[in-house]
Scaffold this active site. Structure first.
Site, PDB file in Angstrom:
ATOM      1  N   ASP A 134      14.649  -1.241  -0.300  1.00 14.84           N
ATOM      2  CA  ASP A 134      15.420  -1.539   0.909  1.00 14.84           C
ATOM      3  C   ASP A 134      16.381  -2.679   0.578  1.00 14.84           C
ATOM      4  O   ASP A 134      17.427  -2.466  -0.026  1.00 14.84           O
ATOM      5  CB  ASP A 134      14.401  -1.882   2.009  1.00 14.84           C
ATOM      6  CG  ASP A 134      14.988  -1.989   3.391  1.00 14.84           C
ATOM      7  OD1 ASP A 134      16.140  -2.412   3.519  1.00 14.84           O
ATOM      8  OD2 ASP A 134      14.295  -1.678   4.373  1.00 14.84           O
ATOM      9  N   LYS A 179       0.828  -1.196   0.000  1.00 14.86           N
ATOM     10  CA  LYS A 179       0.000   0.000   0.000  1.00 14.86           C
ATOM     11  C   LYS A 179       0.865   1.250   0.000  1.00 14.86           C
ATOM     12  O   LYS A 179       0.410   2.358  -0.262  1.00 14.86           O
ATOM     13  CB  LYS A 179      -0.870   0.040   1.273  1.00 14.86           C
ATOM     14  CG  LYS A 179      -1.726  -1.160   1.481  1.00 14.86           C
ATOM     15  CD  LYS A 179      -2.419  -1.079   2.851  1.00 14.86           C
ATOM     16  CE  LYS A 179      -3.056  -2.393   3.167  1.00 14.86           C
ATOM     17  NZ  LYS A 179      -3.260  -2.558   4.632  1.00 14.86           N
TER      18      LYS A 179
END
Ligand code: PRP
Length: 193
Positions: A121, A61
């Site tokens: 990441d 999201k």
């Protein structure tokens, strides 16, 4: 008596003070910094695709807000789709496994696809999604990531359009969460340990 024009103008122009940031947060990027950078990315994408239509695929999201703002800075025929994966079981560090929760709704074949991520990441999510989407033979495949924690990378992968490189800190706001909270913060903040 009504205030003179100059005084009324001054009142109109006075900016609302920023909402105070909660004590567990430290401001990293203000909404103004984000908006300037998103506009630059939009201009870059507009120039790179030179009038061709693009499909923006947002990774739910976290990327929803970035996609909404970026789309409005792209001066091309742009459509949206969304995909959903999960990899962060305890929401603070990657489990190392990526699972598809929701696929895109449309064919990617022969389309100009821009995958829109809030943060890159370890790179595990992007590596998984890139492999899956490139196998569907898009005309061009590019990645836009608002944030890049480059020091955390476990996969040799990078975005084509990056907003900001950041250190290895847990960030929230502008779509990003901790246990689903903070997504609606207009600024990007570090969640203190
Ligand atoms: C975040 C982000 C990326 C992923 C990046 O999603 O939206 O998809 O982590 O991490 P990686 O490079 O280590 O794979 P998250 O799992 O937090 O879900 P959310 O977007 O629903 O908050």
């Amino acid at each position: 008596m009504a205030a003179p024009c100059s005084a009324r103008r001054a009142l109109r122009q006075r900016r609302k003070p920023d909402l105070s940031i909660a004590p567990e947060l430290r401001l990293l990027f203000t909404r103004q910094q984000i908006s300037r950078r998103v506009a630059e990315l939009g201009r870059q994408i507009t120039a790179d695709f030179a009038g061709e239509p693009v499909i923006l695929v947002g990774v739910l999201k976290g990327a929803a807000i970035f996609l909404g703002d970026l789309a409005r800075e792209i001066e091309l025929d742009a459509t949206f789709d969304f995909i959903s994966v999960t990899s962060y079981a305890d929401r603070r560090k990657s489990s190392g496994e990526v699972k598809l929760l929701k696929d895109v709704d449309q064919s990617m074949e022969d389309r100009n696809v821009i995958l829109v991520e809030d943060i890159l990441d370890t790179g595990l999510t992007l590596a998984y999604l890139k492999k899956m989407l490139v196998a569907r033979r898009p005309r061009r495949f590019k990645v836009a990531a608002l944030l890049d924690k480059i020091s955390c990378r476990q996969q040799p992968i990078q975005a084509d359009y990056t907003g900001f490189e950041i250190p290895n800190e847990f960030v929230v706001g502008y779509g990003m969460d901790y246990a689903e909270r903070y997504r609606n913060l207009p600024d990007i903040c570090v969640l203190k340990q």
